[in-house]
Design an enzyme around this catalytic site. Structure first.
Site, PDB file in Angstrom:
ATOM      1  N   ASP A 140      -4.465  86.616  15.376  1.00  0.00           N
ATOM      2  CA  ASP A 140      -5.780  86.246  14.829  1.00  0.00           C
ATOM      3  C   ASP A 140      -6.879  86.634  15.829  1.00  0.00           C
ATOM      4  OD1 ASP A 140      -5.326  84.255  16.696  1.00  0.00           O
ATOM      5  OD2 ASP A 140      -5.807  82.583  15.342  1.00  0.00           O
ATOM      6  N   SER A 141      -6.461  87.218  16.971  1.00  0.00           N
ATOM      7  CA  SER A 141      -7.424  87.859  17.878  1.00  0.00           C
ATOM      8  C   SER A 141      -8.197  88.939  17.137  1.00  0.00           C
ATOM      9  CB  SER A 141      -6.703  88.473  19.086  1.00  0.00           C
ATOM     10  OG  SER A 141      -5.636  89.305  18.673  1.00  0.00           O
ATOM     11  N   ASP A 197       0.127  85.859  12.781  1.00  0.00           N
ATOM     12  CA  ASP A 197      -0.459  84.577  13.175  1.00  0.00           C
ATOM     13  C   ASP A 197      -0.883  83.777  11.955  1.00  0.00           C
ATOM     14  OD1 ASP A 197      -0.775  83.580  15.751  1.00  0.00           O
ATOM     15  OD2 ASP A 197      -2.395  84.977  16.249  1.00  0.00           O
ATOM     16  N   LYS A 230       3.563  82.998  13.581  1.00  0.00           N
ATOM     17  CA  LYS A 230       3.275  82.295  14.844  1.00  0.00           C
ATOM     18  C   LYS A 230       2.246  81.216  14.557  1.00  0.00           C
ATOM     19  CE  LYS A 230       0.683  84.197  18.369  1.00  0.00           C
ATOM     20  NZ  LYS A 230      -0.447  83.254  18.451  1.00  0.00           N
ATOM     21  N   GLU A 246      -0.089  77.942  16.471  1.00  0.00           N
ATOM     22  CA  GLU A 246      -0.511  77.216  17.669  1.00  0.00           C
ATOM     23  C   GLU A 246      -0.275  75.715  17.455  1.00  0.00           C
ATOM     24  OE1 GLU A 246      -4.572  78.185  18.691  1.00  0.00           O
ATOM     25  OE2 GLU A 246      -4.206  80.332  18.484  1.00  0.00           O
ATOM     26  N   GLU A 306       0.571  80.875  26.713  1.00  0.00           N
ATOM     27  CA  GLU A 306      -0.669  81.576  27.078  1.00  0.00           C
ATOM     28  C   GLU A 306      -1.405  80.796  28.173  1.00  0.00           C
ATOM     29  OE1 GLU A 306      -3.145  82.638  23.733  1.00  0.00           O
ATOM     30  OE2 GLU A 306      -4.787  83.328  25.020  1.00  0.00           O
TER      31      GLU A 306
HETATM   32  O1  KIV Z   1      -4.040  86.356  18.495  1.00  0.00           O
HETATM   33  C1  KIV Z   1      -3.471  86.901  19.463  1.00  0.00           C
HETATM   34  O2  KIV Z   1      -3.640  88.090  19.714  1.00  0.00           O
HETATM   35  C2  KIV Z   1      -2.605  86.077  20.282  1.00  0.00           C
HETATM   36  C3  KIV Z   1      -2.325  86.500  21.712  1.00  0.00           C
HETATM   37  C4  KIV Z   1      -1.635  85.446  22.440  1.00  0.00           C
HETATM   38  C5  KIV Z   1      -1.607  87.728  21.895  1.00  0.00           C
HETATM   39  O3  KIV Z   1      -2.180  85.066  19.861  1.00  0.00           O
END
Ligand code: KIV
Length: 272
Positions: A52-53, A91, A120, A122, A189
């Site tokens: 989500d970057s 993400d 993924k 958080e 991270e």
């Molecule tokens: O969104 C992202 O790019 C990440 C980084 C930790 C690579 O979660």
């Protein structure tokens, strides 16, 4: 596709577990489109994350919070078209997993319509039930501890996590709980080197670091940071691989080789 790509085995969660066992480093990078994805594939990247970057590096936002499920699905579909053997992780964006049902539906979209192999998310122990619900529905999960950019306003900035004993103990406990709930991979991270090493040793699942430790089972960076094209300052934990390369492809290959040979991260890229 090159011979190197064709002879490569498909990267699966089993293969990642074998790599941890064999102490073979796992090279991961982010990607957001098909053209870069095929370069990563050719360079032997094991895991490609549609992070989500993308909110920051593609959309020019200040944080990852505005990124939507539709954005993630679109970029996952693009990246999937450039990959052959790498494991594709997507993400879960901010507020896309506020209930177990919502998490399963959105993660299901990324897998069914996007071609993702894993999602993924958080969050610590509070996300254990969600991880377990995804696991029960056959959706592989990468948990994400340490600095969690979706909590930026809650933590008051982007800073290293787990520096004091209480926070370090909690992170280790969270990691073990998420593994127990069914997480297949763990991303750390901005975590002090010593804590990241301890968590990597304590977990059976592979641990991928970003600003964490050389002792992690693998490393990940934001692709645009290693190519030095991100807006704003490059984070301390990243490295510009374009400096020593004559092409984008060579820079990506140098990154993969540095991770595989345990030459990256160097001391200046980790936190004590
Ligand atoms: O969104 C992202 O790019 C990440 C980084 C930790 C690579 O979660």
């Amino acid at each position: 596709m090159s011979a190197q790509t064709d002879s490569r085995k498909k990267v699966t969660i089993r293969r990642l577990a074998e790599m941890k066992q064999a102490k073979e480093k796992i090279a991961c990078l982010t990607a957001y489109d098909a053209s870069f994805a095929q370069l990563l594939e050719k360079s032997g990247v094991d895991v490609v994350l549609v992070g989500d970057s993308l909110g920051m590096v593609i959309q020019g936002e200040e944080t990852t919070l505005p990124v939507s499920v539709d954005d993630m699905l679109y970029h996952t579909q693009c990246v999937a078209k450039g990959l052959k053997n790498a494991l594709l992780v997507t993400d879960m964006p901010f507020l896309s997993f506020t209930s177990e049902e919502q998490a399963v539906l959105n993660a299901g979209l990324f897998m069914k319509q996007g071609g993702a192999h894993m999602v993924k998310l958080e969050g610590g122990v509070d996300q254990a039930d969600t991880v377990s619900a995804l696991n029960k529905n056959g959706i592989p999960v990468c948990a994400h501890l340490g600095l969690q950019p979706q909590y930026v306003h809650k933590i008051g900035g982007y800073r290293v996590q787990g520096r004091d004993t209480g926070a370090a103990d909690k992170m280790l406990k969270d990691a073990l709980t998420l593994q127990q709930a069914g997480a297949d991979l763990m991303l750390l991270e901005c975590v002090p080197d010593i804590l990241a090493s301890k968590i990597t040793e304590a977990l059976d699942i592979p641990v991928i670091g970003i600003g964490a430790s050389l002792n992690c089972d693998g490393q990940i960076l934001v692709l645009y940071d290693i190519l030095d094209i991100s807006m704003g300052l490059r984070p301390k934990f990243s490295k510009n691989f374009m400096i020593s390369s004559s092409s984008i492809e060579e820079a990506i290959q140098q990154y993969v080789s540095a991770v595989k040979k345990a030459e990256f991260p160097a001391a200046e890229h980790v936190f004590n």
